[in-house]
Design an enzyme around this catalytic site. Structure first.
Site, mmCIF file in Angstrom:
data_model
loop_
_atom_site.group_PDB
_atom_site.id
_atom_site.type_symbol
_atom_site.label_atom_id
_atom_site.label_comp_id
_atom_site.label_asym_id
_atom_site.label_seq_id
_atom_site.Cartn_x
_atom_site.Cartn_y
_atom_site.Cartn_z
ATOM 1 N N TYR A 323 -9.890 22.604 -8.184
ATOM 2 C CA TYR A 323 -10.570 22.092 -7.161
ATOM 3 C C TYR A 323 -11.211 20.849 -7.964
ATOM 4 O O TYR A 323 -11.886 21.019 -9.014
ATOM 5 C CB TYR A 323 -11.614 22.915 -6.793
ATOM 6 C CG TYR A 323 -12.623 22.427 -5.690
ATOM 7 C CD1 TYR A 323 -12.377 21.198 -4.957
ATOM 8 C CD2 TYR A 323 -13.724 23.256 -5.517
ATOM 9 C CE1 TYR A 323 -13.390 20.776 -4.125
ATOM 10 C CE2 TYR A 323 -14.916 22.726 -4.488
ATOM 11 C CZ TYR A 323 -14.350 21.784 -3.834
ATOM 12 O OH TYR A 323 -15.446 21.190 -3.048
ATOM 13 N N CYS A 324 -11.105 19.709 -7.513
ATOM 14 C CA CYS A 324 -11.995 18.517 -7.995
ATOM 15 C C CYS A 324 -11.400 17.905 -9.372
ATOM 16 O O CYS A 324 -10.376 18.079 -9.648
ATOM 17 C CB CYS A 324 -13.389 18.641 -7.923
ATOM 18 S SG CYS A 324 -14.294 17.070 -8.228
ATOM 19 N N LEU A 325 -12.426 17.960 -10.234
ATOM 20 C CA LEU A 325 -12.190 17.796 -11.468
ATOM 21 C C LEU A 325 -11.266 18.867 -12.282
ATOM 22 O O LEU A 325 -10.362 18.809 -13.142
ATOM 23 C CB LEU A 325 -13.318 17.654 -12.462
ATOM 24 C CG LEU A 325 -13.379 17.473 -13.748
ATOM 25 C CD1 LEU A 325 -12.468 16.063 -14.369
ATOM 26 C CD2 LEU A 325 -14.573 17.184 -14.402
#
Length: 592
Positions: A323-325
């Site tokens: 998720y995300c980074l």
């Protein structure tokens, strides 16, 4: 008798100048001190953007004439509106509507005299100022974006919605409360100021607490090192799929964004669908972790967790989700595994995660050489980047909603927004180590090294084209952190199987999408392996629109890429060297 005298050069140009270290130290101290007051925004970037525009504008007399004409037309429209309003008892149809995301003037009171005149004048001015800096010939796109952003902040500061004397909604609230709302607002302001001075988290009430009604999916910490805790969740079905799921959240946030209250928990949902679920809980770094870099996060985080998952479950393959980074890091790890012939990944899911940073969206306003140097100075002094220093930049991207409208609601109307689990999680900030964040900004944002096959992991470069595991990629329509068109660019980096999903809402609310919620929808389209891809706009035109939560689609996709079921696995495996250590949510998530 000849005497031979050796002469030492007066100035050895090849020797290091001892003053260089002193100069660098002074520069860093000065930069860090200034960055504390500017929220990490480099003034020189703003000045360079203005100078670029001013020089090109001054040598464009035609554009000056065009803007003068635009200004005259807008003044005429405002005069016409005022005439119609005065002739219509103080009300008239608006001559300009706010932007779709601007809800400051939604209340009908804004269409009464003289408030309608003030808000229409403000909106026309806002439109003209934006036109003045947009599309000026010769100005770099980055400088134009910075200047538009800066001017938007200045205009938002003087919006008539921000002042009791010009806001009819605030005035109505004052009448209703006999002015008590201003006293209540002053009290809320004092509380927030004290928390800011004390560096305390925002107040979200006592309704939400980690381990009590958030992050309560039953499980155990089954592995811990200096960087991560690995949590394995207890099964709720008698049999589970052979392939476990490993979740890699971003360390810019605490993992329980995916395990909020039980009805909003993605992790609980996956467990109930018959999957063995693991998640990484990252340590909240302090100054002692200043030299922890991206490679440490890959090696001691993702890969160490994957080794533990394999040993605990005995599974040959793993579904990995980032998720995300955390998704960007997972993509790097997956590419390195593919390069090295490690085929443990049954699939890779990327949630709002970028792999190509050529179009990072508005967050790119804060990322150029000057800005990164500024942040590096700030992190060098502290050893990390604090969550408040990151959060300030994100809030400024949507200042009308997240700063000014909230300030009016709380400090003028005296009403604190009702807390929910997402707000409580958002207030539970984390830090990022100096080395890691510097490498992330430079190697990925500035150099776009991953997309250009120049990113080094495990001692050698990695290429996304090496990944053969099927990909499930999610973008969100209103994402200002990882714009969906940027997330979509993974289509250009790999020829493998991709199922791309575009869901409504933003970076967090779009991902946390439990089934059964109203007004949820998503678009989905598969690209088979080695098939040509569509550009984002063409994709949007042909992707099927489906009502409901994308979680159900993902679960079905995971099942289709999984093997047969096996008996349910309890957390931990002492025989393999991974005994259960603590109850979930563990220790690291509680660190402040």
């Amino acid at each position: 008798m000849d005497k031979h005298v050796s002469h030492r050069p007066c100035d050895d140009e090849t020797a290091p100048d001892p003053m260089e270290g002193v100069a660098d130290l002074l520069d860093r101290i000065a930069g860090a001190s200034l960055a504390q007051w500017t929220m990490g925004i480099a003034p020189e970037s703003l000045m360079a953007a203005y100078a670029d525009w001013a020089v090109h504008f001054m040598r464009s007399p035609g554009r000056s004439l065009l803007l003068s004409a635009k200004g005259a037309r807008k003044a005429q429209r405002l005069g016409d509106y005022a005439t119609r309003a005065l002739g219509g008892g103080g009300k008239a149809e608006r001559c300009i509507a706010p932007l779709a995301h601007d809800h400051r003037f939604d209340d009908a009171a804004w269409d009464t005299w003289p408030y309608g005149l003030w808000q229409q004048s403000f909106l026309l001015t806002q439109q003209w100022v934006d036109a003045a800096v947009r599309d000026c010939p010769g100005v770099s796109p980055h400088h134009e974006a910075i200047l538009r952003f800066g001017l938007r902040q200045m205009l938002d500061l003087v919006s008539p919605a921000n002042f009791a004397a010009t806001n009819p909604v605030v005035q109505q609230r004052m009448l209703e409360t006999g002015g008590k709302c201003l006293a209540d607002g002053a009290k809320l302001w004092a509380e927030d100021w004290q928390r800011l001075v004390r560096r305390e988290a925002s107040d979200t009430g006592e309704d939400f607490e980690v381990g009590r009604n958030m992050a309560v999916t039953p499980g155990k910490v089954v592995f811990r090192n200096e960087l991560i805790e690995l949590i394995q969740y207890a099964p709720t079905t008698e049999r589970v799929r052979a392939e476990p799921i490993l979740i890699v959240p971003a360390w810019i946030m605490k993992y329980y964004i995916l395990d909020l209250s039980p009805e909003n928990s993605m992790i609980r949902y996956l467990v109930d669908q018959g999957f063995t679920v693991f998640t990484i809980s990252w340590r909240n770094p302090g100054p002692e972790m200043r030299d922890t870099g991206m490679e440490d996060y890959r090696r001691d985080g993702v890969m160490r967790a994957m080794d533990a998952v394999s040993a605990i479950t005995g599974a040959e393959h793993i579904h990995a989700c980032g998720y995300c980074l955390g998704g960007t890091l997972l993509a790097i790890a997956a590419a390195a595994m593919a390069r090295d012939g490690n085929n443990r990944l049954a699939s890779v899911t990327l949630l709002a995660a970028q792999t190509d940073f050529t179009e990072p969206g508005e967050i790119g306003l804060f990322i150029d050489d000057a800005q990164v140097r500024y942040l590096e100075n700030l992190m060098w002094q502290q050893g990390y980047l604090d969550s408040r220093q990151m959060g300030g930049a994100f809030e400024m991207l949507r200042s009308a909603d997240l700063i000014w409208s909230r300030g009016v609601q709380e400090y003028l109307m005296g009403k604190r927004a009702s807390a929910n689990d997402m707000m409580a999680w958002n207030a539970d900030g984390t830090r990022m180590p100096y080395a890691m964040h510097s490498q992330y900004l430079r190697r990925l944002f500035l150099e776009n090294a991953l997309a250009r096959e120049r990113y080094v992991a495990g001692g050698a470069t990695v290429a996304m084209t090496d990944i053969t595991a099927p990909l499930y990629v999610v973008g969100t329509e209103a994402d200002h952190v990882a714009p969906w068109r940027s997330v979509w660019k993974i289509h250009t980096l790999t020829d493998g199987e991709i199922r791309f999903v575009l869901t409504n809402r933003g970076h967090n609310a779009g991902v946390v999408s439990p089934p059964g919620e109203d007004r949820r929808h998503y678009r989905v389209l598969d690209r088979p392996e080695d098939e040509n891809h569509h550009d984002p706009d063409a994709w949007l035109a042909i992707a099927a629109l489906t009502s409901g939560s994308w979680w159900t689609d993902w679960s079905e996709w995971l099942l289709a890429h999984s093997g047969q079921s096996v008996p349910a696995r309890e957390p931990g495996n002492a025989k393999a060297g991974y005994p259960a250590l603590d109850d979930a949510p563990g220790r690291y998530v509680l660190e402040r």
